[in-house]
Design a protein around this motif. Structure first.
Motif, mmCIF file in Angstrom:
data_model
loop_
_atom_site.group_PDB
_atom_site.id
_atom_site.type_symbol
_atom_site.label_atom_id
_atom_site.label_comp_id
_atom_site.label_asym_id
_atom_site.label_seq_id
_atom_site.Cartn_x
_atom_site.Cartn_y
_atom_site.Cartn_z
ATOM 1 N N GLU A 1 38.701 22.179 -31.620
ATOM 2 C CA GLU A 1 39.512 20.977 -31.771
ATOM 3 C C GLU A 1 38.894 19.775 -31.066
ATOM 4 O OE1 GLU A 1 44.132 20.159 -31.989
ATOM 5 O OE2 GLU A 1 43.499 20.526 -29.920
ATOM 6 N N ILE A 2 39.069 18.643 -31.707
ATOM 7 C CA ILE A 2 38.661 17.360 -31.154
ATOM 8 C C ILE A 2 39.750 16.364 -31.562
ATOM 9 C CG2 ILE A 2 37.264 16.711 -33.165
ATOM 10 C CD1 ILE A 2 35.281 15.428 -31.232
ATOM 11 N N ARG B 1 28.972 21.405 -32.525
ATOM 12 C CA ARG B 1 30.256 21.527 -31.833
ATOM 13 C C ARG B 1 31.246 22.214 -32.760
ATOM 14 N NH1 ARG B 1 35.228 19.701 -30.476
ATOM 15 N NH2 ARG B 1 35.597 19.070 -28.341
ATOM 16 N N HIS C 1 44.122 14.993 -34.745
ATOM 17 C CA HIS C 1 43.475 16.253 -34.383
ATOM 18 C C HIS C 1 42.607 16.751 -35.533
ATOM 19 C CE1 HIS C 1 45.894 17.077 -30.705
ATOM 20 N NE2 HIS C 1 46.645 16.145 -31.285
ATOM 21 N N PHE D 1 36.867 8.165 -29.451
ATOM 22 C CA PHE D 1 36.040 9.225 -28.876
ATOM 23 C C PHE D 1 34.600 8.746 -28.736
ATOM 24 C CE2 PHE D 1 33.431 12.991 -28.776
ATOM 25 C CZ PHE D 1 34.164 13.900 -28.031
#
Length: 128
Positions: free
Chosen positions: A76-77, A73, A83, A57
């Protein structure tokens, strides 16, 4: 043929230089602001805090990472296929400190290149 003057780099992929002083500043910011959650080597906590080191990422979206540091933020990322669903609060850091820490993480923890300048962070802050 004569080479034309190079065009300025777009904001999302800036040509950025980070000297040793900026990387040292970035490490200091990382050590004081990031390690509590993301750990000293940036490895994160499985299932809780995503890694910053060797992070797909981060490597793919360092400019977005600066936005996350600046504005926070939640939700979900997915990082390295794992996850995470949590909240990262906005960090109370100067534009220079945000640029320094993003460049430190990019260069030192992801074998990348410097990614952002303080003026770009300032523009990001004003755009919010």
């Amino acid at each position: 043929p004569a080479a034309a003057a190079p065009a300025p780099a777009p904001a999302a992929t800036p040509a950025v230089a980070a000297d040793k002083a900026q990387l040292a500043r970035g490490k200091a910011v990382f050590d004081s602001a990031c390690t509590a959650c993301h750990q000293a080597a940036g490895e994160g906590v499985p299932g809780v805090f995503p890694p910053l080191a060797n992070s797909d990422f981060f490597k793919e979206r360092p400019y977005e990472m600066a936005h996350i540091v600046l504005h926070g933020r939640s939700g979900e990322i997915v990082v390295n296929g794992d996850h995470y669903n949590g909240v990262m609060p906005a960090q109370d850091l100067s534009d220079e400190d945000i640029a320094a820490v993003i460049n430190y993480v990019s260069v030192e923890l992801n074998q990348g290149k410097p990614a952002i300048t303080a003026p770009q962070v300032r523009a990001m802050r004003k755009a919010k």
